[in-house]
Design a protein around this motif. Sequence first.
Motif, PDB file in Angstrom:
ATOM      1  N   ALA A  45       0.926  -1.582  -0.272  1.00  0.00           N
ATOM      2  CA  ALA A  45      -0.159   0.044   0.077  1.00  0.00           C
ATOM      3  C   ALA A  45       0.865   1.166   0.472  1.00  0.00           C
ATOM      4  N   ALA A  46       0.480   2.834  -0.931  1.00  0.00           N
ATOM      5  CA  ALA A  46       0.842   3.293  -0.624  1.00  0.00           C
ATOM      6  C   ALA A  46       1.405   4.668   0.393  1.00  0.00           C
ATOM      7  N   GLY A  47       0.060   3.741   1.282  1.00  0.00           N
ATOM      8  CA  GLY A  47       0.346   4.155   2.984  1.00  0.00           C
ATOM      9  C   GLY A  47       1.421   4.112   3.271  1.00  0.00           C
ATOM     10  N   ILE A  48       2.159   2.455   3.475  1.00  0.00           N
ATOM     11  CA  ILE A  48       3.258   2.365   4.411  1.00  0.00           C
ATOM     12  C   ILE A  48       4.309   2.645   3.715  1.00  0.00           C
ATOM     13  N   LEU A  49       4.833   3.297   2.657  1.00  0.00           N
ATOM     14  CA  LEU A  49       5.923   3.639   1.985  1.00  0.00           C
ATOM     15  C   LEU A  49       5.795   5.410   2.661  1.00  0.00           C
ATOM     16  N   ILE A  50       4.647   5.249   2.737  1.00  0.00           N
ATOM     17  CA  ILE A  50       4.685   7.400   3.199  1.00  0.00           C
ATOM     18  C   ILE A  50       4.985   7.540   4.376  1.00  0.00           C
ATOM     19  N   ARG A  51       4.713   6.771   5.339  1.00  0.00           N
ATOM     20  CA  ARG A  51       4.673   6.678   6.509  1.00  0.00           C
ATOM     21  C   ARG A  51       6.560   6.281   7.221  1.00  0.00           C
ATOM     22  N   LEU A  52       6.738   5.246   6.260  1.00  0.00           N
ATOM     23  CA  LEU A  52       7.849   5.502   6.717  1.00  0.00           C
ATOM     24  C   LEU A  52       9.101   6.181   6.008  1.00  0.00           C
ATOM     25  N   LEU A  53       8.760   6.987   5.074  1.00  0.00           N
ATOM     26  CA  LEU A  53       9.564   7.711   4.237  1.00  0.00           C
ATOM     27  C   LEU A  53       9.200   8.920   4.715  1.00  0.00           C
ATOM     28  N   ALA A  54       8.452   8.920   5.741  1.00  0.00           N
ATOM     29  CA  ALA A  54       7.460  10.542   5.707  1.00  0.00           C
ATOM     30  C   ALA A  54       9.439  11.542   5.991  1.00  0.00           C
ATOM     31  N   ASP A  55       9.668  11.410   7.209  1.00  0.00           N
ATOM     32  CA  ASP A  55      10.697  11.847   8.051  1.00  0.00           C
ATOM     33  C   ASP A  55      11.833  12.112   7.471  1.00  0.00           C
ATOM     34  N   LEU A  56      12.058  11.136   6.374  1.00  0.00           N
ATOM     35  CA  LEU A  56      13.157  11.982   5.544  1.00  0.00           C
ATOM     36  C   LEU A  56      12.534  12.684   3.945  1.00  0.00           C
ATOM     37  N   ILE A  57      11.085  12.894   4.050  1.00  0.00           N
ATOM     38  CA  ILE A  57      11.111  13.788   2.490  1.00  0.00           C
ATOM     39  C   ILE A  57      11.108  15.463   3.233  1.00  0.00           C
ATOM     40  N   SER A  58      12.534  15.832   1.927  1.00  0.00           N
ATOM     41  CA  SER A  58      12.715  17.480   2.113  1.00  0.00           C
ATOM     42  C   SER A  58      12.792  18.391   0.791  1.00  0.00           C
TER      43      SER A  58
END
Length: 575
Positions: A45-58
């Motif tokens: 699910a897209a949400g899994i990737l988003i949650r795992l990467l949220a702190d790294l997205i800049s």
Amino acid sequence: MTFSSAGAATANAIAAITGSTVIADGKTALPRLFASGTPIIGVCAAGILIRLLADLISDKHDEPPVLAVSADGTHIVPLLGGHHGANQLARHLASALGGTAALTTASDARFSRGLDEPPEGYVIADPLAAKSAMISVLEGEAITLTGDAPWLAAAGYPVSQSGTVAITITEKNGGAGLVIHPKILIAGVGCERGTDPSELIGLIEKTLATAGLTPLSLAAIASIDLKADEAALHTAATHFGVPLRVFSAADLNAESDRLVTPSAIVAAETGTPGVSEAAALKAGVLLVPKQKSKRATCAIGKAPSPITVEQFGRAPGQLHIVGIGPGEAISRTASAVSALDAASDWVGYGLYLDLIADLHDHQHQHRFPLGDEEPRVRHALELAATGKIVALVCSGDAQIYAMAALVYELLDVTGARALSDAACRVGVASHPGISALQSASATAGALLGHDFCAISLSDLLTPREDIIKRLHAAAEGDFVTAFYNPRSKRRTDLIELAKAIYLDHRPSDTPVVIGTSVGRPEENVRVTTLGTFDPSEVDMLTIVLFGASTSRALKRGNGQTYAYTPRGYERKSQS
């Protein structure tokens, strides 16, 4: 990567299509891969990737492609890096899997690539100009093109002589409208040994500027393989953000008939009458003949189309000497992990390679048995000499009873043991690891809190009489002492002798730390005393630490006994 068994078949299919590796559980690997710029395809699910990467997205300009694919492969959604390859990859996967690429960017809804996403081998001079041009095209305006860019029409863009959106494809400075530079230039260089990098960089910049050429069109810096280890060349390549590629004298000599300024002196020294011009000519044509500074030369070659650098000459080769720590993943340094990720090949004792299996991705493994240390190191160096990035894997710290010293020994030897000339010129970087003596001492308290030394009790490489001499010296010097290779099936008496020698110089209640399989699931670290220490309970997977006369044992409320060595703060507080 996949997070459930339901997507395993699709993940395997994607791996086959893209030539990538399936990671069954990406929760720990995902942030590391994203930070290193590795494209990520999650069968989840897209949400899994988003949650795992949220702190790294800049910064969207630096993020790698990240895609979410449904478990059955019917839906492919680019989440990040759409114009950094994610949209292109989504289209490719959709075609191969028979699914649908869910593209949400406006440009990709109408065209197969955005203007800010040129093919590999092209660089945009000003990203803001790409955004402006894209808006105009989306509003119905056509492109007027100066230069060669067949990929624009192939992507569906309207190209017309009467277009109002100017796009210029050029290797020169300047140009109308959106300027895109093809990577078609090669800076062929030569220099004297020990040339100041700033001199070479300045010469390349001057040569390009005089010809009106932009550094953004440089695809590589090229030279003869005799200069593969020249610091000035590596520094210049880093400065311009391009790779260094090298050619043999025979390869360069093949261009001798096309040289503008051949030199008999250069031919006598290198085996080819020209280095900089010959290296530049490997691109296609000589655009700028040899230019000189005090200690360096530079020529510029031009290819008819963007250069695939991987097929141009060869890389100088790089050996990373990697200490992986005592075994557990948490004890690896970031430097070691980064080197292992970057390597194309891993060389090491099979057990050590097994300890880093969780990091294995694309790397080819070269396994050696215990005891084949020199063949192992020799193989790693010669492999790097072919242009590969090689990680020589060592347990603990590579400097401590491991392969780092042997690497430099082989780089230094002559005669029958000598390496090939190419192997002697590879780059070498060492990545320290946590040693067993550190890990065992930390688990058991702080026995290494004051002066200490390490002694290997293996007499395979060190004469027995030298080991005994060092035992007496360390015992008399009152050092905390770490014993590596304390006991083997053949050699059982040296650790017994060590105990006897040390008992002559310190009390029987001196703390001793015994660490077996440190950093591995079966780890067993315990504290005893020098008097009760039983040498027969240790083996080659054990490290033994004898305390100094000042070392102390402390039993805490949890029932555990810890050992430490004071540095003298008690005396300092009383002064």
